[in-house]
Scaffold this active site. Structure first.
Site, mmCIF file in Angstrom:
data_model
loop_
_atom_site.group_PDB
_atom_site.id
_atom_site.type_symbol
_atom_site.label_atom_id
_atom_site.label_comp_id
_atom_site.label_asym_id
_atom_site.label_seq_id
_atom_site.Cartn_x
_atom_site.Cartn_y
_atom_site.Cartn_z
ATOM 1 N N HIS A 36 0.813 -1.210 0.000
ATOM 2 C CA HIS A 36 0.000 0.000 0.000
ATOM 3 C C HIS A 36 0.849 1.263 0.000
ATOM 4 C CE1 HIS A 36 -3.427 -2.629 1.513
ATOM 5 N NE2 HIS A 36 -3.853 -2.105 0.394
ATOM 6 N N CYS A 58 -8.546 -2.353 -12.069
ATOM 7 C CA CYS A 58 -7.962 -1.138 -11.500
ATOM 8 C C CYS A 58 -6.740 -1.401 -10.636
ATOM 9 C CB CYS A 58 -9.012 -0.372 -10.688
ATOM 10 S SG CYS A 58 -9.669 -1.285 -9.281
#
Length: 758
Positions: free
Chosen positions: A368, A681
Site C-alpha cells: 500500500h 484497477c
C-alpha cells in the site's frame, strides 16, 4: 597504562583541546597521533583512511617514516591493517611479523616494531579507516588499552565523516563521504533528485567527550529506566496487551532493552570518558559492524531491533519522554525520505509539495505504501539493504524508480547523466501528452477506456493532462488517513463534490472506505489481528459499523446531486454482502428523498472482485451489480496466499501466470455474458505488457496511475487485439509448458515491435 580508565579520560580531554584549535584537518590529525602515542606509551601511532577505491591510505603517523604519509597504501584485506578493516574487529598481536597476514612496507621503516594493535574506525557500523599503535617490545595490549583506542577512533571517525580530510594534490577521496550506489526493487516510476530525510532520524551526537563521567552514568541509567518503562507500558496496556505477533516483537524488544551485557558495555564506554550519547553511538556502531558481517538472516534481522533500541535510547537522552515517539521531520526542498519500512499513513504525513522520492529497506511494488507513492507521483525504491546505514541526513541522493537504483552523494558525472535522463523523460512525457486527444483505439478498431486511480484532490488535474476517460478508482480512505479525527459528513461531502467538479463531467467511481490491514486509522479503535489482511477491514468493517458506511454513502449522495454517482464496495467475499451494502445505499437514498434533497441523476453500484471466493459466484454477482472492478493486487495475493507486503514472497508469483490469467478471463467473460461492464484497477494494468494480456483476454476498460496512461496508450495504439488474443488464449488454455507466460508474451511483443517497456 596509568590505571584502569585513567588514560582514556586524560587522552579525551586533550583531544577536545586539539579539536578546538584553529588548524587544518591534516594538522589536527598529525597532532592527534602524537597525543595517542604519548598517552599510550606507544612508539608508533598511525591512522589509515579507507578511500573510495577500496584502498587504505596512511594519512598520519607518529613513529613511522613521515615521508610514507599519503604514499603508503594497501588494499582492504591486505596486511594486518587491511585485516582490521575487513573484519571490523580489533587485532592485538605481541609479534606482528609472525602473523600470516603481515605485509611489509619498506618505505615506512616499521620492521623494527613487533607488537601491534589496530582498531577499526567505525561510524554507523561502516568502516572508515584503521587506527594503529605499535611498539618495539613484544607485548600484548590490555583490554583497557584496546578500549581507549576504540574510544579515540570515534573522534577520528567524525573527522572523516564530516569531509574535513582531503587528499593532497587531488588524490583519491576518503570513503567517509564517498559516493555510494545500491540497487533495490522499483516501487514507483520516476526519478527523484534531492536530499535525504530519515523517517526516524538518528540523533546527531555532537558532544563526544564527557566533563563528568559520574554525571553521565546517572543520565544513562535514568534514560535506560525511562526506555524500559515505556516498553513495559506498551506491553501492559491497550490493544498490544493481547497476544499476537506484534506482542512477540515487543517482548523481544524488551528483552534487548533489559540485556545486562548491553547495559554493561554502555557503562564501560561512559567510563572511558565518553558522554552517554557517544557511548550509545559507540556500542551500537561496534554491534552493527559485527552483525552486518553475519550470514544468518535471523541475526541480521535483529540488527534492526538493536538499531531501533539505540535510536530510542538516544532520543530519551536528548528529549526525555520521546524515546518511543519520533516526530516526522520537517522537509527541505526536494526531500527524499529514507526508512526501514513505512505504512501509507506515515508517508501521507509528509508535505507532498516538497517530497520527491522514497527509499525503503523493505516494501514491494504492490504494497500500500508503494501505491500511495505512485498516487503522489514520487519515485520510490524498496528492498534496499541497509538503506538507513548508507546515508546521513542531508546527503545528496538520486532515486531511480524505473531501474531501482539509488545513488548517494553522486559524482558530478552521475548527476549530469541523470539530468539528461530527466530531460529525456520530460520529452517522452511530451510525446504522451500529444496523444491525449487521440482516441484510445487499437489497430483493429477496438475501443478501450483508460481511467485514472486517484485518492486526493491534487490527483484530479491529471485527467485533463493525460486525456483519461475519468477516475476508475477514487480511494476515499486517504481522506480518513490524513485526518486527525473521523471526518464529519460535511467534510466528506465537500471532498466528493470537489472531486466530481474537478472531473468536469467525466465519471468518477468512489470506493467506500477500505481500511484495516496495513491502513490503520490512529483515532479509531481496532483490535489487533493475527492476519489483518484477512481480517476486519473494508466492507466487513462498514457492514459491522453501519453508521460509518451510512455517513459515507450519505455524503456521496449529497455531493452527487444532479450528477452521475458510481459507488464501489471493496473486499466483497459473498453476494449477500453486496446485497447488504446495496440496502444501506437504498435506505440513505430514500431518506434523502424524504427530506427533499436533490438526488443524483443516475446511480451505479459495483463490486471489487478481489476475494477469490467471488470467482465462484461470478454469474450471481454479475447479474446483480451494475459493474465489476477487478482489484488485481489483492486478488493476486489472496489467490496465491502470498502477502504482497512481504518482500520474500511478493514477487514469487507472476501476474502473467496461466492460473491468474484464467481467473481474470473468467471475470471478463462473466461481465460480457451478463452485459455488466468490467474494469481492472490494480497495478497490473499500469504495465504495458500486462495490459496487452488483459486486452487479449477481454478487458476493455482499465484504471491506472497517471504516469501509466501514456505508456499503456502508446502500446494499445500499435496493438491488433484480435491477433494478440489468438496468441494469448491458446497459451492460457494449454495444459503443459511453462506456467508463466511472460517470456512468450515478451517474444510476441518484440516480434510485432510493440512498445511494452514502461
Amino acid at each position: 597504562m596509568r590505571g584502569a580508565y585513567g588514560g582514556p579520560r586524560v587522552l579525551l580531554r586533550r583531544l577536545r583541546e586539539v579539536m578546538a584549535e584553529p588548524v587544518t584537518a591534516q594538522e589536527r590529525l598529525d597532532r592527534i597521533v602524537v597525543l595517542i602515542a604519548a598517552n599510550m606509551v606507544a612508539e608508533v601511532c598511525s591512522v589509515y583512511v579507507l578511500r573510495v577505491d577500496g584502498d587504505l591510505e596512511l594519512y598520519a603517523t607518529e613513529g613511522l617514516n613521515r615521508d610514507a604519509v599519503h604514499r603508503t597504501t594497501m588494499r582492504k584485506g591486505e596486511g594486518l591493517v587491511g585485516l582490521v578493516a575487513d573484519e571490523a574487529e580489533p587485532v592485538n598481536l605481541a609479534d606482528a611479523q609472525a602473523h600470516p597476514a603481515y605485509s611489509y612496507k619498506p618505505e615506512t621503516g616499521e620492521e623494527i616494531y613487533h607488537s601491534f594493535m589496530g582498531v577499526p574506525i567505525l561510524r554507523s557500523g561502516n568502516t572508515l579507516g584503521v587506527l594503529v599503535v605499535q611498539n618495539k617490545a613484544h607485548r600484548s595490549y590490555s583490554d583497557e588499552e584496546i578500549e581507549a583506542l576504540q574510544t579515540t577512533a570515534m573522534v577520528i571517525a567524525e573527522m572523516i565523516a564530516s569531509g574535513e580530510l582531503a587528499p593532497p594534490g587531488g588524490g583519491v577521496e576518503p570513503v567517509g563521504r564517498r559516493p555510494a550506489h545500491a540497487g533495490g526493487a522499483p516501487l514507483s516510476e520516476g526519478i527523484g533528485l534531492g536530499h535525504v530525510v530519515l523517517h526516524e532520524p538518528r540523533v546527531v551526537v555532537k558532544n563526544l567527550i564527557a566533563e563528568d563521567s559520574a554525571a553521565e552514568l546517572k543520565r544513562l541509567d535514568a534514560a535506560l529506566a525511562r526506555l524500559r518503562a515505556s516498553i513495559d507500558v506498551l506491553l501492559d496496556e491497550g490493544d498490544v496487551a493481547r497476544a499476537g505477533e506484534h506482542r512477540d516483537v515487543l517482548e523481544a524488544f524488551r528483552m534487548f532493552a533489559n540485556d545486562r551485557g548491553w547495559g554493561r558495555r554502555l557503562h564501560e564506554a561512559v567510563l572511558t570518558g565518553l558522554t552517554a550519547e557517544a557511548a550509545v553511538e559507540r556500542v551500537q556502531s561496534d554491534t552493527r559492524a559485527r552483525m552486518q558481517r553475519q550470514t544468518d538472516p535471523y541475526l541480521r534481522e535483529r540488527l534492526h531491533d538493536l538499531d531501533d533500541l539505540a535510536n530510542r535510547l538516544l532520543r530519551e537522552l536528548t528529549s526525555p519522554g520521546l524515546g518511543m515517539a519520533p516526530a516526522v521531520a520537517e522537509l527541505p526542498e526536494n526531500a527524499i525520505v529514507v526508512a526501514r519500512s513505512m505504512g501509507p499513513a506515515a508517508l501521507l504525513d509528509y508535505d507532498r509539495s516538497r517530497l520527491r522520492g522514497l527509499v525503503l529497506e523493505e516494501g514491494s511494488g504492490s504494497s500500500h505504501v508503494a501505491i500511495v507513492a505512485r498516487a503522489l507521483g514520487i519515485a520510490a525504491v524498496g528492498q534496499l539493504e541497509n538503506a538507513t546505514g548508507l546515508v546521513e541526513a542531508g546527503d545528496a541522493i538520486i532515486v531511480d524508480g524505473v531501474s531501482g537504483e539509488v545513488h548517494v552523494r553522486p559524482t558530478p558525472d552521475v548527476e549530469r547523466a541523470y539530468a539528461d535522463k530527466v530531460r529525456f523523460r520530460a520529452r517522452r512525457q511530451e510525446q504522451y501528452r500529444a496523444l491525449r486527444e487521440k482516441p484510445t483505439r487499437s489497430q483493429d478498431g477496438v475501443d478501450v477506456s483508460l481511467y485514472l486511480n486517484a485518492g486526493l484532490l491534487v490527483d484530479l488535474p491529471h485527467i485533463e493532462e493525460t486525456g483519461a476517460d475519468g477516475v476508475g478508482l477514487f480511494r476515499t480512505e486517504l481522506q480518513f488517513m490524513v485526518a486527525t479525527s473521523l471526518p464529519k459528513t460535511a467534510a466528506q461531502e465537500a471532498l466528493y463534490r470537489s472531486v466530481l467538479e474537478a472531473a468536469r463531467g467525466k465519471p468518477v467511481t468512489f470506493r467506500t472506505l477500505d481500511v484495516g490491514g496495513d491502513k490503520v486509522l490512529p483515532y479509531m479503535s481496532m483490535e489487533s489481528e493475527e492476519n489483518p489482511a484477512l481480517g476486519w477491514r473494508a466492507i466487513r468493517l462498514g457492514l459491522d459499523r453501519p453508521a460509518l458506511l451510512r455517513t459515507q454513502v450519505r455524503a456521496m449522495l449529497r455531493a452527487a446531486a444532479g450528477r452521475e454517482l458510481r459507488i464501489m464496495f471493496p473486499m466483497v467475499a459473498a453476494v449477500s454482502e453486496f446485497d447488504e451494502a446495496v440496502a444501506v445505499v437504498q435506505r440513505e437514498r430514500a431518506r434523502l428523498d424524504a427530506h427533499g434533497h436533490r438526488a443524483p441523476t443516475s446511480m451505479s453500484l459495483g463490486v471489487m472482485v478481489e476475494v477469490p471466493s467471488l470467482l465462484f459466484q461470478l454469474d450471481e454477482i454479475a447479474r446483480k451489480a451494475d459493474f465489476l472492478s477487478v482489484g488485481s493486487n489483492d486478488l493476486m495475493q489472496f489467490l496465491y496466499a502470498a502477502d504482497r507486503g512481504n518482500p520474500r514472497i511478493a514477487n514469487r508469483f507472476d501476474p502473467l501466470s496461466r492460473g491468474f490469467l484464467r481467473s481474470l478471463r473468467a471475470v471478463a467473460r462473466a461481465g460480457a455474458k451478463h452485459g455488466t461492464p468490467v474494469t481492472l484497477c490494480g497495478e497490473m494494468a499500469a504495465r504495458p505488457l500486462e495490459a496487452m494480456a488483459l486486452l487479449a483476454v477481454g478487458y476493455r476498460a482499465m484504471s491506472v496511475s497517471p504516469a501509466a496512461v501514456g505508456p499503456v496508450k502508446t502500446m494499445l495504439l500499435s496493438l491488433d487485439v484480435a491477433e494478440a488474443a489468438s496468441v494469448v488464449e491458446p497459451l492460457i488454455d494449454a495444459e503443459d509448458g511453462p506456467s508463466c507466460l511472460r517470456p512468450a508474451l515478451q517474444a510476441y511483443a518484440a516480434k510485432r515491435g510493440l512498445p511494452v517497456e514502461p
